[in-house]
Scaffold this motif. Structure first.
Motif, PDB file in Angstrom:
ATOM      1  N   MET A   1       6.713 -13.383  -6.665  1.00 60.49           N
ATOM      2  CA  MET A   1       6.521 -12.154  -5.588  1.00 60.49           C
ATOM      3  C   MET A   1       5.838 -11.281  -6.460  1.00 60.49           C
ATOM      4  N   SER A   2       4.848 -10.621  -5.333  1.00 55.60           N
ATOM      5  CA  SER A   2       3.841  -9.446  -5.797  1.00 55.60           C
ATOM      6  C   SER A   2       4.357  -8.190  -5.121  1.00 55.60           C
ATOM      7  N   TYR A   3       4.210  -7.027  -5.836  1.00 61.42           N
ATOM      8  CA  TYR A   3       4.996  -5.665  -5.277  1.00 61.42           C
ATOM      9  C   TYR A   3       3.748  -4.599  -5.304  1.00 61.42           C
ATOM     10  N   CYS A   4       3.945  -3.725  -4.200  1.00 69.93           N
ATOM     11  CA  CYS A   4       2.971  -2.637  -4.054  1.00 69.93           C
ATOM     12  C   CYS A   4       4.010  -1.615  -3.298  1.00 69.93           C
TER      13      CYS A   4
ATOM     14  N   GLY B   1       6.383  -0.240  -3.968  1.00 72.27           N
ATOM     15  CA  GLY B   1       7.806  -0.327  -4.104  1.00 72.27           C
ATOM     16  C   GLY B   1       8.575  -1.724  -3.543  1.00 72.27           C
ATOM     17  N   ALA B   2       7.766  -2.338  -2.927  1.00 70.97           N
ATOM     18  CA  ALA B   2       8.256  -3.441  -2.095  1.00 70.97           C
ATOM     19  C   ALA B   2       7.359  -4.720  -2.112  1.00 70.97           C
ATOM     20  N   SER B   3       7.729  -5.770  -1.518  1.00 65.79           N
ATOM     21  CA  SER B   3       6.667  -6.811  -1.521  1.00 65.79           C
ATOM     22  C   SER B   3       5.555  -6.845  -0.570  1.00 65.79           C
ATOM     23  N   MET B   4       4.362  -7.617  -0.901  1.00 70.16           N
ATOM     24  CA  MET B   4       3.240  -7.924  -0.325  1.00 70.16           C
ATOM     25  C   MET B   4       3.259  -8.905   0.556  1.00 70.16           C
ATOM     26  N   VAL B   5       2.449  -8.867   1.699  1.00 74.24           N
ATOM     27  CA  VAL B   5       2.471 -10.192   2.711  1.00 74.24           C
ATOM     28  C   VAL B   5       1.347 -10.884   2.519  1.00 74.24           C
ATOM     29  N   GLY B   6       1.710 -12.359   2.408  1.00 75.31           N
ATOM     30  CA  GLY B   6       0.837 -13.288   2.195  1.00 75.31           C
ATOM     31  C   GLY B   6       0.029 -13.711   3.372  1.00 75.31           C
ATOM     32  N   THR B   7      -1.596 -13.894   3.073  1.00 73.38           N
ATOM     33  CA  THR B   7      -2.450 -14.203   4.134  1.00 73.38           C
ATOM     34  C   THR B   7      -3.686 -15.162   3.637  1.00 73.38           C
TER      35      THR B   7
ATOM     36  N   HIS C   1      -4.684 -13.799  -4.214  1.00 74.48           N
ATOM     37  CA  HIS C   1      -3.271 -14.297  -4.916  1.00 74.48           C
ATOM     38  C   HIS C   1      -3.415 -14.999  -6.303  1.00 74.48           C
ATOM     39  N   TYR C   2      -2.503 -14.394  -7.140  1.00 70.53           N
ATOM     40  CA  TYR C   2      -2.573 -14.854  -8.639  1.00 70.53           C
ATOM     41  C   TYR C   2      -2.520 -16.369  -8.859  1.00 70.53           C
TER      42      TYR C   2
ATOM     43  N   SER D   1       2.579 -24.292  -0.978  1.00 75.82           N
ATOM     44  CA  SER D   1       3.011 -23.707  -2.502  1.00 75.82           C
ATOM     45  C   SER D   1       2.199 -22.573  -3.016  1.00 75.82           C
ATOM     46  N   ILE D   2       1.131 -21.946  -2.439  1.00 75.35           N
ATOM     47  CA  ILE D   2       0.754 -20.739  -2.711  1.00 75.35           C
ATOM     48  C   ILE D   2       1.512 -19.842  -2.257  1.00 75.35           C
ATOM     49  N   PHE D   3       1.987 -19.722  -0.798  1.00 76.47           N
ATOM     50  CA  PHE D   3       2.865 -18.536  -0.395  1.00 76.47           C
ATOM     51  C   PHE D   3       4.084 -18.935  -0.535  1.00 76.47           C
ATOM     52  N   GLU D   4       4.755 -19.769  -1.500  1.00 73.83           N
ATOM     53  CA  GLU D   4       6.124 -20.103  -1.495  1.00 73.83           C
ATOM     54  C   GLU D   4       6.871 -18.678  -1.989  1.00 73.83           C
ATOM     55  N   ASN D   5       6.093 -17.942  -2.832  1.00 74.57           N
ATOM     56  CA  ASN D   5       6.937 -16.675  -3.403  1.00 74.57           C
ATOM     57  C   ASN D   5       6.698 -15.644  -2.757  1.00 74.57           C
ATOM     58  N   VAL D   6       6.041 -15.430  -1.573  1.00 71.99           N
ATOM     59  CA  VAL D   6       5.948 -14.184  -0.784  1.00 71.99           C
ATOM     60  C   VAL D   6       7.248 -14.187   0.246  1.00 71.99           C
TER      61      VAL D   6
END
Length: 135
Positions: free
Chosen positions: A1-4, A6-12, A40-41, A74-79
């Protein structure tokens, strides 16, 4: 999960410009508060290689999906959220997460983090109000 902010970023997925070459369908992470965008990393290295080669070949545009076969799930499974979800749900999830994190920030007495989360909550609350008025 990526943060910015103070909280999570949205996958797109979106288009990025690398010099004169546009690279379409790149998996991205987007901050709904400050609008920061990053590749995405999980595909960052592939993006850099493809963008450099396409630019070197003089290609005006290239589709990331044509060259990099990566399962979108699988790319966006952690968002926490993806852009194709209902905007009201995205905003509510962002608010809920920020409130949970605010509790933690208060418990550990991290005033800077607390302040960032309050700013995020203010932005997301305004966004929720706009979405409610559109309905």
């Amino acid at each position: 999960m990526s943060y910015c902010c103070g909280a999570s970023m949205v996958g797109t997925k979106g288009t990025l410009k690398h010099y004169r070459t546009q690279v379409h369908n790149v998996p991205l992470l987007f901050c709904p508060v400050c609008h920061r965008v990053e590749v995405h990393y999980k595909v960052e290295n592939e993006y850099e290689i493809l963008a450099e080669y396409a630019h070197g070949d003089g290609a005006p545009e290239v589709d990331f999906q044509d060259y990099v076969i990566e399962d979108e799930q699988s790319i966006f499974e952690n968002v926490v959220n993806c852009e194709n979800e209902d905007p009201k749900d995205i905003v509510q999830n962002q608010i809920d997460m920020a409130l949970d994190l605010l509790t933690v920030a208060k418990q550990i007495r991290d005033e800077k983090w607390e302040s960032e989360l309050k700013k995020r909550l203010a932005v997301m609350s305004q966004r929720r109000l706009r979405l409610q008025h559109k309905a």
